[in-house]
Design an enzyme around this catalytic site. Structure first.
Site, PDB file in Angstrom:
ATOM      1  N   LYS A 173       0.940  -1.109   0.095  1.00 49.12           N
ATOM      2  CA  LYS A 173      -0.014   0.105  -0.015  1.00 49.12           C
ATOM      3  C   LYS A 173       1.008   1.346  -0.022  1.00 49.12           C
ATOM      4  CE  LYS A 173      -4.565   0.785   0.414  1.00 49.12           C
ATOM      5  NZ  LYS A 173      -5.385   0.217  -0.543  1.00 49.12           N
TER       6      LYS A 173
HETATM    7  P1  NAD Z   1     -13.308   8.082  -3.197  1.00 48.96           P
HETATM    8  O1  NAD Z   1     -12.418   9.114  -2.955  1.00 48.96           O
HETATM    9  O2  NAD Z   1     -13.591   8.004  -5.023  1.00 48.96           O
HETATM   10  O3  NAD Z   1     -14.723   8.342  -2.532  1.00 48.96           O
HETATM   11  C1  NAD Z   1     -14.870   8.286  -1.060  1.00 48.96           C
HETATM   12  C2  NAD Z   1     -16.237   9.065  -1.120  1.00 48.96           C
HETATM   13  O4  NAD Z   1     -16.458   8.912   0.543  1.00 48.96           O
HETATM   14  C3  NAD Z   1     -16.600  10.247  -1.360  1.00 48.96           C
HETATM   15  O5  NAD Z   1     -17.818  10.269  -2.006  1.00 48.96           O
HETATM   16  C4  NAD Z   1     -16.591  11.066  -0.059  1.00 48.96           C
HETATM   17  O6  NAD Z   1     -17.176  12.180  -0.347  1.00 48.96           O
HETATM   18  C5  NAD Z   1     -16.990   9.987   0.818  1.00 48.96           C
HETATM   19  N1  NAD Z   1     -16.705  10.412   2.379  1.00 48.96           N
HETATM   20  C6  NAD Z   1     -15.520  10.896   2.847  1.00 48.96           C
HETATM   21  N2  NAD Z   1     -15.683  10.891   4.174  1.00 48.96           N
HETATM   22  C7  NAD Z   1     -16.958  10.642   4.399  1.00 48.96           C
HETATM   23  C8  NAD Z   1     -17.842  10.671   5.467  1.00 48.96           C
HETATM   24  N3  NAD Z   1     -17.353  10.855   7.044  1.00 48.96           N
HETATM   25  N4  NAD Z   1     -19.143  10.269   5.455  1.00 48.96           N
HETATM   26  C9  NAD Z   1     -19.649   9.874   4.476  1.00 48.96           C
HETATM   27  N5  NAD Z   1     -18.936   9.933   3.103  1.00 48.96           N
HETATM   28  C10 NAD Z   1     -17.533  10.314   3.212  1.00 48.96           C
HETATM   29  O7  NAD Z   1     -12.605   6.591  -2.737  1.00 48.96           O
HETATM   30  P2  NAD Z   1     -13.334   5.251  -3.210  1.00 48.96           P
HETATM   31  O8  NAD Z   1     -12.128   4.770  -4.317  1.00 48.96           O
HETATM   32  O9  NAD Z   1     -14.374   5.127  -3.495  1.00 48.96           O
HETATM   33  O10 NAD Z   1     -12.500   4.367  -1.944  1.00 48.96           O
HETATM   34  C11 NAD Z   1     -13.759   4.358  -0.870  1.00 48.96           C
HETATM   35  C12 NAD Z   1     -13.158   3.361   0.012  1.00 48.96           C
HETATM   36  O11 NAD Z   1     -13.004   2.005  -0.922  1.00 48.96           O
HETATM   37  C13 NAD Z   1     -11.784   3.286   0.592  1.00 48.96           C
HETATM   38  O12 NAD Z   1     -11.759   2.768   1.832  1.00 48.96           O
HETATM   39  C14 NAD Z   1     -10.999   2.627  -0.289  1.00 48.96           C
HETATM   40  O13 NAD Z   1      -9.935   2.023   0.377  1.00 48.96           O
HETATM   41  C15 NAD Z   1     -11.612   1.435  -0.836  1.00 48.96           C
HETATM   42  N6  NAD Z   1     -11.475   0.769  -1.902  1.00 48.96           N
HETATM   43  C16 NAD Z   1     -11.529   1.211  -3.092  1.00 48.96           C
HETATM   44  C17 NAD Z   1     -11.040   0.551  -4.192  1.00 48.96           C
HETATM   45  C18 NAD Z   1     -11.029   1.222  -5.644  1.00 48.96           C
HETATM   46  O14 NAD Z   1     -10.850   0.586  -6.515  1.00 48.96           O
HETATM   47  N7  NAD Z   1     -11.627   2.405  -5.759  1.00 48.96           N
HETATM   48  C19 NAD Z   1     -10.564  -0.685  -4.230  1.00 48.96           C
HETATM   49  C20 NAD Z   1     -10.789  -1.413  -2.955  1.00 48.96           C
HETATM   50  C21 NAD Z   1     -11.243  -0.491  -1.767  1.00 48.96           C
END
Ligand code: NAD
Length: 421
Positions: free
Chosen positions: A111
């Site tokens: 990571k």
């Molecule tokens: P992103 O940055 O695209 O989206 C994050 C979302 O969470 C946004 O809508 C933001 O406004 C919202 N947010 C932030 N703080 C918040 C709160 N306190 N309450 C409600 N909403 C809140 O990120 P993502 O890629 O969608 O990733 C989200 C999660 O999924 C992370 O934990 C990431 O590690 C995990 N993840 C993502 C991927 C990927 O391929 N994108 C893969 C595996 C895991």
């Protein structure tokens, strides 16, 4: 509101190690093996000077933690967020090792990230940070050794910058050095929706196992970014009712189910959910506590903790985000009979399709979207079956069923390969 920056009772790394200990007991692993599994192979920290648009120079702390590569090259996301620190990144790197192992990818876990708030930087500043971070990691990233992918606040744009910077540093085009790239520069079809699709497939597998179906299911989703929005869209298309969503600006609720297509159109224009008039505004936190069939945390980690676990009403929690339930809260949910599909299984879709991208790139042979999606479905179904076999034979939670499978494979590979020198 629970945030990842708020001090948690147990940090991400301690949580990962406690879970490993629990699993070590179940697998009867000796102390030496547990210590090896609980320690990263390599930790790299950088301090990158970057010129801001106003001419000033600012320092950015960057990290890459390579946890374990016994099953193959390291891979894992790059996160841009103010909460990025060494313990969080190390804990998440461990999760990545278990995830790759659980779903059978020939990869190890890593990571990385940079401590910054992307909303405070211009696009040009973000590009300079990404390129400088990549240059500082030029000897760490490598198509055969360590392959970065998107995570919070990074996506195809950042992966293209990483690939371009690394390629320039090494004198040849290296599409395999990063995954999650735009298709025009060696990305794969299906990658941008893969994590959300994987979350839906994970839930569908659970429902099939329970003799139920997605149609009509009432779902609440916290987070409406790359993961939450795709998950909402696919669930809506498959007949589930997405009754609530939230992002950093607040939440929305609609008893009969939100019109997700309309909502996606709204956020395309307005970026955030705030101001959408076709639903009742609620706080971003309230989304967690609604009476519904399924809750999908898809934003930050540690959102369900000892202080609020008793307020969760959904009987099923699908961990879209990484580590959204704290170690202590996990126990409380289990005591209350709430089923939790763990992150290492539920959000594996992104890692799986990143692997497909890497394979296609190295063969220069690209698959259709239906091929990508069909292979993803096969892998998720197989991983569910393996996890459930442990749940049934050992009487474990889904999380521990997944851990026993994943950690057991890594421990076995470590034992078979032996210790060098
Ligand atoms: P992103 O940055 O695209 O989206 C994050 C979302 O969470 C946004 O809508 C933001 O406004 C919202 N947010 C932030 N703080 C918040 C709160 N306190 N309450 C409600 N909403 C809140 O990120 P993502 O890629 O969608 O990733 C989200 C999660 O999924 C992370 O934990 C990431 O590690 C995990 N993840 C993502 C991927 C990927 O391929 N994108 C893969 C595996 C895991």
């Amino acid at each position: 509101m629970a945030t990842e920056t708020q001090p948690a009772a147990i940090n991400q790394l301690e949580k990962a190690r406690l879970q490993l200990e629990k699993c070590g007991d179940l697998l009867d692993l000796d102390r030496g093996l547990r210590d090896r599994l609980g320690t990263p192979d390599k930790v790299v920290q950088t301090h990158s000077p970057v010129r801001m648009d106003d001419g000033s120079v600012r320092m950015f702390a960057g990290y890459r933690v390579q946890h374990n590569n016994i099953l193959g090259p390291y891979t894992g996301g790059i996160r841009f967020h103010p909460s990025v620190d060494i313990d969080r990144i190390t804990g998440l790197a461990m999760l990545m090792t278990w995830q790759c192992s659980l779903v059978g990818l020939p990869y190890g876990g890593a990571k990385g990230g940079v401590t910054l708030d992307p909303h405070q930087l211009s696009v040009r500043e973000l590009e300079r940070v990404t390129r400088r971070y990549t240059t500082d990691m030029a000897q760490v990233f490598d198509p055969h050794k360590d392959i970065p992918s998107p995570d919070m606040n990074t996506g195809p744009r950042e992966m293209a910058w990483i690939m371009d910077t690394w390629s320039n540093n090494h004198g040849y085009a290296a599409p395999g050095v990063a995954t999650g790239k735009p298709t025009a520069v060696g990305g794969t079809v299906g990658r941008s929706s893969a994590t959300g699709r994987g979350v839906v497939l994970a839930l569908a597998e659970l429902l099939k196992y329970q003799g139920r179906e997605l149609k009509g299911l009432r779902v609440a989703i916290q987070g409406f970014g790359k993961l939450g929005s795709v998950t909402a869209k696919l669930l809506h298309e498959r007949g589930a009712k997405v009754v609530a969503v939230s992002d950093i600006t607040g939440g929305l609720y609609r008893e009969d189910g939100l019109d997700v297509k309309d909502l996606l159109g709204y956020t395309k224009v307005h970026r955030f959910l705030k101001g959408y008039a076709e639903a009742t505004p609620i706080t971003e936190e309230a989304v967690l506590y609604l009476p519904c069939d399924v809750l999908i945390p898809a934003s930050l980690g540690s959102q369900i903790h000892v202080g609020n676990a008793h307020r969760i009403q959904a009987p099923i929690v699908v961990e879209g985000a990484n580590a959204p339930v704290t170690f202590e809260a996990d126990h409380l949910l289990e005591q209350r009979g709430i089923q939790v599909l763990p992150d290492i299984f539920a959000n594996a879709g992104g890692a799986i399709v990143s692997y497909f991208e890497w394979v296609q790139g190295s063969q220069q042979l690209f698959w259709t979207e239906s091929e990508v999606n069909a292979r993803l479905q096969d892998i998720m179904a197989r991983a569910f079956k393996n996890m459930v076999a442990n749940v049934e034979t050992r009487g474990l939670s889904f999380r521990m069923g997944a851990y026993v499978e994943a950690v057991g494979r890594v421990a076995n590979a470590l034992t078979l390969r032996g210790l060098y020198p």
